[in-house]
Each structure stands twice: as C-alpha cells, then as structure tokens.
Write an enzyme that holds these catalytic residues in place. Sequence first.
Site, PDB file in Angstrom:
ATOM      1  N   HIS A   7      -2.481 -12.143   8.353  1.00 49.19           N
ATOM      2  CA  HIS A   7      -1.089 -11.690   8.410  1.00 49.19           C
ATOM      3  C   HIS A   7      -0.117 -12.847   8.639  1.00 49.19           C
ATOM      4  CE1 HIS A   7      -2.984  -7.549   9.377  1.00 49.19           C
ATOM      5  NE2 HIS A   7      -2.823  -7.712   8.081  1.00 49.19           N
TER       6      HIS A   7
ATOM      7  N   HIS B 161      -6.009  -3.218  -1.092  1.00 53.57           N
ATOM      8  CA  HIS B 161      -6.822  -2.559  -0.059  1.00 53.57           C
ATOM      9  C   HIS B 161      -5.952  -2.466   1.194  1.00 53.57           C
ATOM     10  CE1 HIS B 161      -9.711  -4.104  -2.930  1.00 53.57           C
ATOM     11  NE2 HIS B 161     -10.637  -3.319  -2.420  1.00 53.57           N
TER      12      HIS B 161
ATOM     13  N   SER C 275      -1.193  -4.777   6.873  1.00 55.34           N
ATOM     14  CA  SER C 275      -0.493  -5.492   5.796  1.00 55.34           C
ATOM     15  C   SER C 275       0.643  -4.681   5.149  1.00 55.34           C
ATOM     16  CB  SER C 275      -1.490  -5.985   4.742  1.00 55.34           C
ATOM     17  OG  SER C 275      -2.328  -4.943   4.300  1.00 55.34           O
TER      18      SER C 275
ATOM     19  N   GLU D  75      -5.324   2.618  -1.353  1.00 56.32           N
ATOM     20  CA  GLU D  75      -6.280   2.858  -0.262  1.00 56.32           C
ATOM     21  C   GLU D  75      -7.179   4.018  -0.692  1.00 56.32           C
ATOM     22  OE1 GLU D  75      -7.424   1.441   2.606  1.00 56.32           O
ATOM     23  OE2 GLU D  75      -8.802   3.137   2.515  1.00 56.32           O
TER      24      GLU D  75
ATOM     25  N   GLY E 238      -8.392  -0.076  -5.845  1.00 53.53           N
ATOM     26  CA  GLY E 238      -7.387  -1.133  -5.922  1.00 53.53           C
ATOM     27  C   GLY E 238      -7.697  -2.210  -6.940  1.00 53.53           C
TER      28      GLY E 238
ATOM     29  N   ASP F 278      -7.648  -7.573  -0.124  1.00 53.55           N
ATOM     30  CA  ASP F 278      -8.253  -7.635   1.207  1.00 53.55           C
ATOM     31  C   ASP F 278      -9.319  -6.548   1.374  1.00 53.55           C
ATOM     32  OD1 ASP F 278      -8.674  -8.072   3.934  1.00 53.55           O
ATOM     33  OD2 ASP F 278      -6.957  -6.853   4.530  1.00 53.55           O
TER      34      ASP F 278
HETATM   35  N1  SAM Z   1      -5.162  -4.910   4.166  1.00 56.89           N
HETATM   36  C1  SAM Z   1      -5.266  -4.168   5.417  1.00 56.89           C
HETATM   37  C2  SAM Z   1      -4.491  -4.906   6.480  1.00 56.89           C
HETATM   38  O1  SAM Z   1      -4.417  -6.140   6.434  1.00 56.89           O
HETATM   39  O2  SAM Z   1      -3.942  -4.247   7.361  1.00 56.89           O
HETATM   40  C3  SAM Z   1      -6.697  -3.961   5.838  1.00 56.89           C
HETATM   41  C4  SAM Z   1      -7.586  -3.433   4.773  1.00 56.89           C
HETATM   42  S1  SAM Z   1      -9.254  -3.178   5.215  1.00 56.89           S
HETATM   43  C5  SAM Z   1      -9.890  -4.774   5.433  1.00 56.89           C
HETATM   44  C6  SAM Z   1      -9.947  -2.715   3.670  1.00 56.89           C
HETATM   45  C7  SAM Z   1      -9.548  -1.292   3.237  1.00 56.89           C
HETATM   46  O3  SAM Z   1      -9.920  -1.114   1.879  1.00 56.89           O
HETATM   47  C8  SAM Z   1     -10.247  -0.185   3.997  1.00 56.89           C
HETATM   48  O4  SAM Z   1      -9.274   0.660   4.575  1.00 56.89           O
HETATM   49  C9  SAM Z   1     -11.066   0.568   2.937  1.00 56.89           C
HETATM   50  O5  SAM Z   1     -11.095   1.977   3.150  1.00 56.89           O
HETATM   51  C10 SAM Z   1     -10.319   0.249   1.676  1.00 56.89           C
HETATM   52  N2  SAM Z   1     -11.100   0.241   0.421  1.00 56.89           N
HETATM   53  C11 SAM Z   1     -12.425  -0.038   0.246  1.00 56.89           C
HETATM   54  N3  SAM Z   1     -12.712  -0.104  -1.066  1.00 56.89           N
HETATM   55  C12 SAM Z   1     -11.544   0.128  -1.739  1.00 56.89           C
HETATM   56  C13 SAM Z   1     -11.188   0.150  -3.114  1.00 56.89           C
HETATM   57  N4  SAM Z   1     -12.105  -0.087  -4.075  1.00 56.89           N
HETATM   58  N5  SAM Z   1      -9.896   0.362  -3.439  1.00 56.89           N
HETATM   59  C14 SAM Z   1      -8.956   0.585  -2.486  1.00 56.89           C
HETATM   60  N6  SAM Z   1      -9.245   0.587  -1.159  1.00 56.89           N
HETATM   61  C15 SAM Z   1     -10.515   0.351  -0.791  1.00 56.89           C
END
Ligand code: SAM
Length: 312
Positions: free
Chosen positions: A19, A42, A119, A137, A166, A186
């Site tokens: 971040h 993500h 994020s 998400e 994503g 991410d």
């Molecule tokens: N970017 C966020 C932040 O910095 O606050 C944190 C994201 S976390 C590391 C990864 C997220 O991606 C999870 O909530 C998960 O459910 C989601 N996720 C997993 N595979 C995904 C996909 N193929 N497409 C979209 N979201 C996905």
Amino acid sequence: MFSYRHSFHAGNHADVLKHAVLIAVLRHLTEKEAALTVVDTHAGAGLYRLDSDQAELSGEAADGIFRLLSDKNKPLAPVPSGDPTTKKIAEPLAPLLQDYVDLVAGFNPPKALRVYPGSPFVTHRLLRPHDRLKLFELHPTDSRALTANIGQLEAGRQVVVLREDGFEGLKKFLPPPSRRALVLCDPSYELKTDYGRVVVAMGDALKRFATGTYVVWYPLIARPEAHDLPKRLKTLATKAGKSWMNATITVKSGKLPAVTAESQKRPGLPASGMFVINPPFTLKGALQTALPQLVQLLGQDRNAAFTLDSGG
Ligand code: SAM
C-alpha cells in the site's frame, strides 16, 4: 472455493509495502489532470476491522502497520498483540511511509487504529472525481462485503465492483478510454497456477496497453514459482521495451522455527515483493529512502533485508 481471506492479514508487513508503493504510484499518476483508470484485479473486502476476531487471531498488523506508528499516532486501543511500538527509529519517517501512515490514520479516529483500508479504499481516497476504479473480487463473502463497503462511499459510476475473475476481466478495461491506467494485480497465490496467470495477464495487458503502469505484489516463499515470478516479469518488461522496478522486503528467516507448536502452526509470511512495470520516475528515489527504514521497523530477525532493482 478459496479459503484465503485477507481479513486475517490486513495491515501486515506485506500490506505495508504494497500500500505504501501503491500510494506513491497513485500520487504521481494523479498529478496530471487527465483522467486515470485504476483496475484492481484482486480487490478483497475493501475495509478491515483490526479488532475483528480474524485480525486479532492472526495479530499480523502488530508486526506491520502498528510498528510504523510514532508516539504521536500511537493507538490508544486496540493493539492486536505483541508490543508494536518497541521498534523506534530516531529519524522521522521517510515521506513515502509517512504518507502511507497518514492515509491509513485518515480512516480512523485520532490516536486509534481500528480500521485498515485495503487497496480499493487506499486507491479511492486518492482519485479525483473524473478518475475511474474497477474492482474484481471472486470470493462470494468478500465480494458482498466489498459491494457493501463501496456502497457507503456513494461514488456512483466512479467505482464498479465485479464478482468475476480478475485475470480475465482485466482485458475488457484495456486500453482505457482515458489512455491512462494503473493496474494492481494482487492475487492470494492460493492456487499455484496464480503465478503463471499473473505473467500471462501482464503480458496480455502490455499488448493491449503498453503505456499503462502495472503493479504486481508477490510472496517470497520457498516455492520455485514464487522465485521465478519476478524473473519472468522482468523478461516480459524487457522484451516489451518497458522500464521496471522490483522492491522486496524480508522481515525474517523463511525457515520454520522448531521452537513452539504455535510458531510451527502459523509461521507467517517471511518476505514479499512489488514488481512495477512502467514505474513513475519518482518511485526509485522514494523507495531508496523508505526501504532501509522499513527493514529497521519491520525486521524480526537478522535476516531482515531489502532489495531494490530496476531496469529498462
Ligand atoms: N488487494 C487487496 C488489498 O490490498 O487490500 C487484497 C487482495 S487479497 C491478497 C486477494 C483477493 O483475491 C482475495 O480476496 C481473493 O478472494 C481474491 N481472488 C482470488 N482469486 C481471484 C480471481 N481469480 N479473481 C478475482 N479475485 C480473486
């Protein structure tokens, strides 16, 4: 379905690096008046309570954001676990880190840290009304939470939440009408295939929109795919003739300590990195000052270190 929930990890050392870099990139990109499109492939749930059962159970923020707080903004309550304020540095925080701490504090009452912005909220705070934010998400619970959290912003068409993949969904937003874009990729890397999908998605994105800024977070763990990822991204950027930057921070040894059953159960992430394609020219200097401080503040043993490479 995935079991990864970011609420267990919100505000940990990886979020601090991620971040803080995201903010620095956004600050630069929003200096120009022309509209910016941000795609968060993500997104997670968007906002996290640091006093939730999940956050308190893992206590990861205590070894992350809480270690950056000075006496001035030392939280009165609640502190998840450990002693987060023992690590002090004599000099003031590097501007990039102070900016990060101030932004997170802006979501909280004075002298308390109860909420951590993910994020989507970090990004939204820095956007102008004519900028756009697309959030992917896939997890049903987090996607619902994200939709509800974003709803409170009353941001209208500025922010769109999509419960879609994503990696695939990114394609439909590139190139953006404004011809200016930042993509944050991410994933949770819960699936081993995520590493390869990141490379494919970034390769495809560069073909669709070569001048976008692409930011990838990745874990540095004892797994060949994790160590190969920055190398593969570097090759991708170099072949496309694009500049790149790779910043990593290690907070502790990656080896499992054979000390207690507890530490065996939850060894925690030892290190992570941020790979940026087409980074702002200001980023390297800002990180050169910030990364040594981060090591001082977040380091947990003598393996603590940072790296900063760039090319192109
Ligand atoms: N970017 C966020 C932040 O910095 O606050 C944190 C994201 S976390 C590391 C990864 C997220 O991606 C999870 O909530 C998960 O459910 C989601 N996720 C997993 N595979 C995904 C996909 N193929 N497409 C979209 N979201 C996905």
